[in-house]
Design an enzyme around this catalytic site. Structure first.
Site, PDB file in Angstrom:
ATOM      1  N   TYR A 156      -2.854  -0.516  -8.594  1.00 48.70           N
ATOM      2  CA  TYR A 156      -1.672   0.678  -9.070  1.00 48.70           C
ATOM      3  C   TYR A 156       0.152   0.155  -8.829  1.00 48.70           C
ATOM      4  O   TYR A 156       0.855   1.007  -8.069  1.00 48.70           O
ATOM      5  CB  TYR A 156      -1.979   1.601  -8.306  1.00 48.70           C
ATOM      6  N   ASN A 198     -14.611   1.724   1.978  1.00 49.90           N
ATOM      7  CA  ASN A 198     -12.958   1.812   1.726  1.00 49.90           C
ATOM      8  C   ASN A 198     -12.365   3.020   3.149  1.00 49.90           C
ATOM      9  O   ASN A 198     -10.944   3.156   3.208  1.00 49.90           O
ATOM     10  CB  ASN A 198     -12.510   2.059   0.303  1.00 49.90           C
ATOM     11  N   GLY A 258     -15.166  -8.228  -6.139  1.00 50.75           N
ATOM     12  CA  GLY A 258     -14.519  -7.529  -5.270  1.00 50.75           C
ATOM     13  C   GLY A 258     -16.069  -6.431  -3.877  1.00 50.75           C
ATOM     14  O   GLY A 258     -16.396  -5.112  -5.061  1.00 50.75           O
ATOM     15  N   LYS A 302     -13.261  -5.113   2.464  1.00 50.57           N
ATOM     16  CA  LYS A 302     -13.984  -2.825   2.503  1.00 50.57           C
ATOM     17  C   LYS A 302     -15.638  -3.946   1.926  1.00 50.57           C
ATOM     18  O   LYS A 302     -16.187  -3.036   3.108  1.00 50.57           O
ATOM     19  CB  LYS A 302     -13.873  -3.207   0.289  1.00 50.57           C
ATOM     20  N   SER A 307       0.926  -1.724  -0.171  1.00 45.66           N
ATOM     21  CA  SER A 307       0.402  -0.101   0.209  1.00 45.66           C
ATOM     22  C   SER A 307       0.756   1.338   0.014  1.00 45.66           C
ATOM     23  O   SER A 307       1.588   1.559   0.996  1.00 45.66           O
ATOM     24  CB  SER A 307      -0.909   0.279   1.602  1.00 45.66           C
ATOM     25  N   SER A 367      -0.636   4.286   0.845  1.00 45.83           N
ATOM     26  CA  SER A 367      -0.991   4.775   1.644  1.00 45.83           C
ATOM     27  C   SER A 367      -0.436   5.661   2.924  1.00 45.83           C
ATOM     28  O   SER A 367      -0.407   6.545   3.131  1.00 45.83           O
ATOM     29  CB  SER A 367      -2.537   4.141   2.011  1.00 45.83           C
TER      30      SER A 367
HETATM   31  P1  NAP Z   1     -10.954  -7.859  -3.045  1.00 50.10           P
HETATM   32  O1  NAP Z   1     -12.687  -7.023  -2.847  1.00 50.10           O
HETATM   33  O2  NAP Z   1     -10.670  -9.544  -2.466  1.00 50.10           O
HETATM   34  O3  NAP Z   1     -11.497  -8.231  -4.783  1.00 50.10           O
HETATM   35  C1  NAP Z   1     -11.029  -9.198  -5.744  1.00 50.10           C
HETATM   36  C2  NAP Z   1     -12.048  -9.833  -6.581  1.00 50.10           C
HETATM   37  O4  NAP Z   1     -10.121  -9.520  -7.708  1.00 50.10           O
HETATM   38  C3  NAP Z   1     -12.429 -10.717  -7.062  1.00 50.10           C
HETATM   39  O5  NAP Z   1     -13.380 -10.302  -7.906  1.00 50.10           O
HETATM   40  C4  NAP Z   1     -11.788 -11.806  -6.782  1.00 50.10           C
HETATM   41  O6  NAP Z   1     -12.712 -12.741  -7.650  1.00 50.10           O
HETATM   42  C5  NAP Z   1     -10.472 -11.256  -8.123  1.00 50.10           C
HETATM   43  N1  NAP Z   1      -9.325 -12.007  -8.324  1.00 50.10           N
HETATM   44  C6  NAP Z   1      -9.179 -12.419  -6.763  1.00 50.10           C
HETATM   45  N2  NAP Z   1      -7.935 -12.922  -7.015  1.00 50.10           N
HETATM   46  C7  NAP Z   1      -7.283 -13.392  -8.463  1.00 50.10           C
HETATM   47  C8  NAP Z   1      -7.265 -14.331  -9.452  1.00 50.10           C
HETATM   48  N3  NAP Z   1      -5.444 -15.234  -9.180  1.00 50.10           N
HETATM   49  N4  NAP Z   1      -8.107 -14.638 -10.667  1.00 50.10           N
HETATM   50  C9  NAP Z   1      -9.107 -14.096 -11.198  1.00 50.10           C
HETATM   51  N5  NAP Z   1      -9.644 -13.472 -10.366  1.00 50.10           N
HETATM   52  C10 NAP Z   1      -8.880 -13.094  -9.131  1.00 50.10           C
HETATM   53  O7  NAP Z   1     -10.209  -6.444  -2.888  1.00 50.10           O
HETATM   54  P2  NAP Z   1     -10.412  -5.223  -3.376  1.00 50.10           P
HETATM   55  O8  NAP Z   1     -10.466  -4.228  -2.670  1.00 50.10           O
HETATM   56  O9  NAP Z   1     -11.702  -4.414  -4.789  1.00 50.10           O
HETATM   57  O10 NAP Z   1      -9.285  -4.660  -4.511  1.00 50.10           O
HETATM   58  C11 NAP Z   1      -8.553  -5.461  -5.921  1.00 50.10           C
HETATM   59  C12 NAP Z   1      -8.078  -4.529  -6.435  1.00 50.10           C
HETATM   60  O11 NAP Z   1      -7.547  -3.110  -6.935  1.00 50.10           O
HETATM   61  C13 NAP Z   1      -6.680  -4.536  -5.536  1.00 50.10           C
HETATM   62  O12 NAP Z   1      -5.625  -4.752  -6.113  1.00 50.10           O
HETATM   63  C14 NAP Z   1      -5.940  -3.137  -4.662  1.00 50.10           C
HETATM   64  O13 NAP Z   1      -4.707  -3.089  -4.622  1.00 50.10           O
HETATM   65  C15 NAP Z   1      -7.123  -1.804  -6.011  1.00 50.10           C
HETATM   66  N6  NAP Z   1      -7.417  -0.841  -5.850  1.00 50.10           N
HETATM   67  C16 NAP Z   1      -6.909  -0.314  -6.441  1.00 50.10           C
HETATM   68  C17 NAP Z   1      -7.485   1.464  -5.651  1.00 50.10           C
HETATM   69  C18 NAP Z   1      -6.756   2.486  -6.341  1.00 50.10           C
HETATM   70  O14 NAP Z   1      -7.391   3.550  -6.157  1.00 50.10           O
HETATM   71  N7  NAP Z   1      -6.373   2.796  -7.677  1.00 50.10           N
HETATM   72  C19 NAP Z   1      -8.816   1.960  -5.135  1.00 50.10           C
HETATM   73  C20 NAP Z   1      -8.843  -0.057  -4.782  1.00 50.10           C
HETATM   74  C21 NAP Z   1      -9.014  -0.618  -5.049  1.00 50.10           C
HETATM   75  P3  NAP Z   1     -13.295 -14.045  -6.660  1.00 50.10           P
HETATM   76  O15 NAP Z   1     -14.401 -13.233  -6.328  1.00 50.10           O
HETATM   77  O16 NAP Z   1     -13.721 -14.687  -7.759  1.00 50.10           O
HETATM   78  O17 NAP Z   1     -12.479 -13.796  -5.494  1.00 50.10           O
END
Ligand code: NAP
Length: 497
Positions: free
Chosen positions: A450, A307, A356, A286, A237, A239
């Site tokens: 990111y 978040n 997610g 989240k 992170s 952050s």
């Molecule tokens: P999350 O709630 O844990 O959701 C993860 C998602 O990824 C789910 O849809 C999961 O599918 C899928 N997934 C995980 N491993 C996988 C794999 N090996 N193959 C295919 N799909 C997979 O996580 P989140 O909080 O949404 O965060 C997701 C990403 O977004 C993270 O990398 C986070 O750092 C990034 N993010 C970035 C920002 C930004 O400001 N740029 C903001 C928020 C999040 P299933 O439903 O099958 O488990």
């Protein structure tokens, strides 16, 4: 106080580490057990040598045996003799394990740090253990344990709170324990240990500069507001760097720390124990965080994902800055100045990868702008559930979950204007969340991952001629929205001067 734990195998190497870190430290723990045995004759002059090179530093001498995480492998009797000799060698403090028999060191001028190490877990009755350690007035109790969960970290902070009458150093080793190393003041710890950059004398050691410059540990006071980011994994992170730098720039008395969290209920207990004034929630918590809120903004109510959590007088208020964070760079791309052939988000067809916590904010944001959304996710049921929830929010919108075929790919491949990745695939530069999707070169491709911004998906899309939006732009926009919330709380809670 920040103490550098030396990791060198020679005295000259240790002195070099001390010289390099001198501006970030208040003392040194010389780890004699890590020094070559050929260095023994020089040990009695070591404390003086440290003070000569870095005046004002306090010097702690430690000869740690293997069973406590050190490298001393010689007989115990030899270690006792060495400790006895070193106790008369001008060190300010000397580390003696709780089970050591009485030593001359106890009567020397050095302050005795009476230590216990648990490399496997956290003792149930930590408070009693700490209270049992000092044998004489003035001794400092040191307990280094290994929390294996967020709940164990809560127990460590709670015990430290009840132990303010006993001079102590209580540290959690490993990834779960990092907050106990940063929040020295809240722990009531006499000092905290650090290793030179690239070294790790104990699991979870940060480097002195990170503690002093990023977390501003030496300026923490009773009224320093504490904020955090909670997730699993959490080391990636950005952050902490973002928020601490902004607090420092505005001279706001606040710190922002990373929390490795395996259980959301324990996270809220930790938030009470520290206490936190607010915290960011990231992968994968989240959705689960919503159940613990006492109030929520419209974005959380709509997305059922949170978040950002803010302390209120009666509990915790949740908001979701991912919605505005996601839309900010996207709307720039669709603005008349940039749009070119990309006419408008209204009516645009979108392939949303993932279902997610972040996908909920992204899906909601897209529907709020009139886009048509097809959700693809590894677990089809989660895609269906997200599509159904989005449909409930916007009954007139076009939302569907893509079905899987027998090989696990989509039963039909959509043709879209915009592809958004919200899965964690691509973190650490590995993996493509939609290897089956062939870019035409006309899509906008937005990856919210990111770390790193140049994910395999972004690289493939750019190579095919697509316009790309990288996740660091969303990060900056959502973090800026969070920062203004945290800043207001920190300023409102600051004591009047
Ligand atoms: P999350 O709630 O844990 O959701 C993860 C998602 O990824 C789910 O849809 C999961 O599918 C899928 N997934 C995980 N491993 C996988 C794999 N090996 N193959 C295919 N799909 C997979 O996580 P989140 O909080 O949404 O965060 C997701 C990403 O977004 C993270 O990398 C986070 O750092 C990034 N993010 C970035 C920002 C930004 O400001 N740029 C903001 C928020 C999040 P299933 O439903 O099958 O488990």
């Amino acid at each position: 106080m920040i103490f550098l734990t030396t990791t060198a195998t020679t005295i000259s190497g240790a002195l070099q580490q001390i010289r390099e870190q001198a501006s970030w430290i208040d003392g040194v723990e010389v780890r004699v057990d890590l020094l070559d045995s050929a260095e023994r004759p020089g040990l009695t002059a070591l404390a003086a040598a440290v003070r000569e090179r870095a005046p004002g530093l306090r010097v702690l001498c430690t000869v740690r045996r293997e069973s406590d995480g050190g490298r001393w492998r010689r007989p115990e009797s030899e270690r006792h003799e060495l400790l006895d000799r070193l106790s008369r060698a001008g060190f300010d403090l000397i580390d003696l394990e709780a089970d050591l028999p009485s030593l001359e060191a106890e009567r020397s001028g050095a302050t005795v740090v009476r230590s216990v190490h648990d490399l496997d877990g956290t003792p149930v009755d930590l408070e009693r253990l700490v209270r049992s350690l000092p044998r004489r007035p003035g001794e400092v109790a040191k307990v280094a344990v290994t929390p294996r969960s967020t709940a164990e970290l809560v127990a460590i902070f709670r015990a430290a709170e009840r132990l303010q009458d006993v001079p102590h150093i209580i540290l959690g080793m490993g990834a779960f324990g990092i907050p106990s190393r940063i929040l020295r003041r809240r722990m009531g710890n006499l000092l905290t240990f650090a290793s030179a950059p690239g070294e790790s004398a104990a699991p979870g050691h940060l480097c002195p500069r990170t503690l002093a410059a990023l977390y501003r540990l030496r300026s923490h006071g009773d009224s320093t507001a504490c904020f955090a980011v909670a997730g699993n994994p959490i080391a990636h992170s950005r952050s902490p760097a973002y928020h601490n730098e902004r607090f420092a720039k505005e001279a706001i008395d606040a710190v922002y720390i990373p929390l490795l969290v395996d259980d959301v209920a324990a996270l809220f207990e930790l938030a009470d124990a520290l206490p936190l004034s607010g915290f960011s929630v990231t992968i994968p918590h989240k959705r689960a965080a919503v159940a613990h809120l006492t109030e929520m903004g419209d974005d959380v109510r709509a997305t059922l994902a949170c978040n950002t959590v803010l302390r209120t007088s009666s509990g915790w208020r949740g908001v979701n800055t991912d919605v505005v964070g996601f839309l900010t760079p996207l709307e720039e791309a669709y603005s008349p100045a940039c749009a070119g052939e990309y006419a408008t988000l209204r009516g645009a067809s979108v392939l949303l990868l993932g279902a997610g916590g972040s996908a909920r904010a992204v899906g909601y944001a897209l529907l709020s702008r009139g886009a048509k959304v097809a959700v693809w996710n590894r677990t089809e049921a989660n895609a269906r559930s997200l599509a159904a929830d989005l449909k409930r929010l916007a009954p007139d919108a076009t939302v569907e979950a893509l079905e899987h075929d027998a090989r696990g790919g989509p039963a039909s491949k959509p043709v879209v204007d915009l592809v958004v990745n919200t899965t964690s695939v691509g973190m650490h530069g590995e993996g493509d969340p939609a290897p089956w999707y062939d870019f035409r070169g006309q899509e906008i491709v937005y990856d919210i991952v990111y770390t790193p911004p140049q994910t395999p998906l972004i690289i493939r899309a750019a190579g095919a001629g697509c316009r790309v939006i990288t996740g660091d732009r969303m990060f900056a926009a959502q973090a800026a929205a969070q920062y203004s919330l945290y800043r207001s709380i920190a300023i409102a809670d600051a004591p009047a001067v």
